[in-house]
Motif scaffolding. Structure first.
Motif, mmCIF file in Angstrom:
data_model
loop_
_atom_site.group_PDB
_atom_site.id
_atom_site.type_symbol
_atom_site.label_atom_id
_atom_site.label_comp_id
_atom_site.label_asym_id
_atom_site.label_seq_id
_atom_site.Cartn_x
_atom_site.Cartn_y
_atom_site.Cartn_z
ATOM 1 N N LYS A 147 0.772 -1.482 0.046
ATOM 2 C CA LYS A 147 0.242 0.130 -0.276
ATOM 3 C C LYS A 147 0.764 1.126 -0.161
ATOM 4 O O LYS A 147 0.438 2.530 -0.728
ATOM 5 N N ASP A 148 1.933 1.634 1.199
ATOM 6 C CA ASP A 148 2.919 2.433 0.414
ATOM 7 C C ASP A 148 4.329 2.037 1.145
ATOM 8 O O ASP A 148 4.444 0.891 1.265
ATOM 9 N N TYR A 149 5.463 2.885 0.535
ATOM 10 C CA TYR A 149 6.798 3.187 1.616
ATOM 11 C C TYR A 149 6.886 2.269 2.514
ATOM 12 O O TYR A 149 5.448 3.546 3.165
ATOM 13 N N VAL A 150 7.974 1.628 3.353
ATOM 14 C CA VAL A 150 8.148 1.574 4.536
ATOM 15 C C VAL A 150 8.943 2.734 5.074
ATOM 16 O O VAL A 150 9.846 3.854 4.102
ATOM 17 N N LYS A 151 8.746 3.005 6.013
ATOM 18 C CA LYS A 151 9.650 3.862 6.562
ATOM 19 C C LYS A 151 11.670 3.732 5.895
ATOM 20 O O LYS A 151 11.107 2.775 6.849
ATOM 21 N N GLY A 152 11.948 4.798 6.868
ATOM 22 C CA GLY A 152 13.378 4.229 5.492
ATOM 23 C C GLY A 152 13.555 4.360 4.485
ATOM 24 O O GLY A 152 14.634 4.558 4.249
ATOM 25 N N SER A 153 12.568 4.077 3.870
ATOM 26 C CA SER A 153 12.736 4.181 2.517
ATOM 27 C C SER A 153 13.259 4.955 1.652
ATOM 28 O O SER A 153 13.899 5.241 0.412
ATOM 29 N N LYS A 154 13.082 6.015 2.335
ATOM 30 C CA LYS A 154 12.742 7.519 1.134
ATOM 31 C C LYS A 154 14.497 8.369 1.117
ATOM 32 O O LYS A 154 15.041 8.635 0.509
#
Length: 347
Positions: A147-154
């Motif tokens: 559903k969304d990109y995981v925390k830390g993948s930015k």
């Protein structure tokens, strides 16, 4: 022997800008209620329009911008009807199956040489493998939960193993004696994930599309591993596979294992390789002979997706699952690496 196959072409049709992702998803180490062996067996072969949708892909760039690229699939030869599997297995076990058969690689002569030096660490807690001078193959769920990109993948980074230099200080010398790798961390410029991984497209999480490619900001100067088309179990010597990654329970160590595959569908391998979270995203490889040559060559034929609960004969059982590199996935990953389909006609 590696057999050359003609590869279907994946051609970019249109690219759209999308809103920036929120990067708020929690990374999931274990996926539940995914389509298991029986479910795979009953699934129809995707139509061409389905495949165009499943193989379209999102790209997220370092600055947080995101695009969707729609693709066309050319030169596709129809696959076998249904998702076939070889046999039913009834083992009920955990991620470590009986005696732990993993090997920690301590000797830096092995650790920093091929094929072990192709293993990399992903900053979200997974592993990956070098597939070009600036690309890494890993599992999609290391970056996105459907559903969304995981925390830390930015602010995603990739850790490449390095040998420690002499002037690294007393602590690091100790680490060197203990065989702990140190990492050279590199920022990720962009990330590609197939739409087939996203929940809205595939209904539920589709393990078949649990793969992603990261483009590094700077090229590395190491040997990388080439992609191969995944053969069927019958075509593998002893049906054995190999992979190395950074298992969480052996912190800082590179862990290697090999095992045989128990079962397969068109897109997945089911096996009992001993593995713990952290090794997810590792490149699974085979060593086969080159056609018309006496040389042996290792190639990546699957991506380790991790420990999964699946339905077998109406019961929940667990396996360690890997996503096979089919001709279509080969075409897509090759297209992501080269930016065109000209270098991807045979695999």
């Amino acid at each position: 022997t590696w057999h050359l196959k003609k590869i279907p072409q994946i051609v970019s049709e249109r690219t759209f800008s999308l809103d920036s992702p929120k990067f708020e998803a929690k990374p999931s180490l274990e996926l539940n209620s995914v389509c298991g062996i029986e479910c795979q067996r009953k699934m129809p072969v995707p139509s061409l329009s389905d495949l165009k949708d499943l193989l379209s892909y999102e790209t997220v760039f370092e600055n947080g911008t995101r695009t969707l690229t729609e693709v066309n699939v050319l030169g596709l030869t129809p696959g076998p009807a249904g998702n076939t599997t070889t046999h039913k297995s009834s083992r009920k076990k955990r991620q470590i199956y009986g005696t732990d058969s993993r090997f920690s690689i301590y000797d830096k002569r092995f650790m920093t040489n091929f094929p072990f030096n192709t293993a990399v660490k992903i900053s979200t807690g997974c592993s990956g493998i070098l597939v070009s001078p600036k690309h890494v193959l890993t599992a999609a769920h290391c970056l996105h939960n459907g559903k969304d990109y995981v925390k830390g993948s930015k602010r995603l980074r990739v850790g490449l193993m390095k040998t420690k230099s002499r002037g690294d200080g007393r602590k690091r010398k100790g680490a060197k004696r203990n065989g702990m790798p140190s990492f050279q961390w590199t920022r990720v410029k962009s990330t590609h994930i197939p739409k087939g991984w996203f929940k809205g497209v595939s209904g539920d999480i589709a393990l078949d599309y649990d793969y992603a490619v990261l483009e590094l900001k700077r090229p590395h100067k190491r040997k990388y591993m080439e992609l191969g088309i995944s053969p069927t179990i019958k075509m593998m010597p002893g049906s054995m596979i190999h992979f190395s990654g950074f298992d969480n329970d052996r912190s800082g160590q590179l862990v290697y294992r090999f095992c045989s595959i128990s079962d397969e569908s068109n897109d997945l391998f089911y096996q009992y390789c001993d593995a713990e979270p952290g090794s997810t995203g590792s490149g699974i490889y085979l060593r086969l002979k080159e056609p018309n040559k006496k040389k042996w060559k290792r190639k990546i034929i699957a991506v380790y997706s991790g420990h999964q609960w699946v339905d077998v004969n109406g019961e929940q059982q667990d396996y360690n699952v890997a996503v096979r590199i089919t001709p279509l996935k080969y075409a897509q990953i090759c297209f992501w690496i080269h930016g065109n389909d000209e270098n991807c006609t045979q695999g």
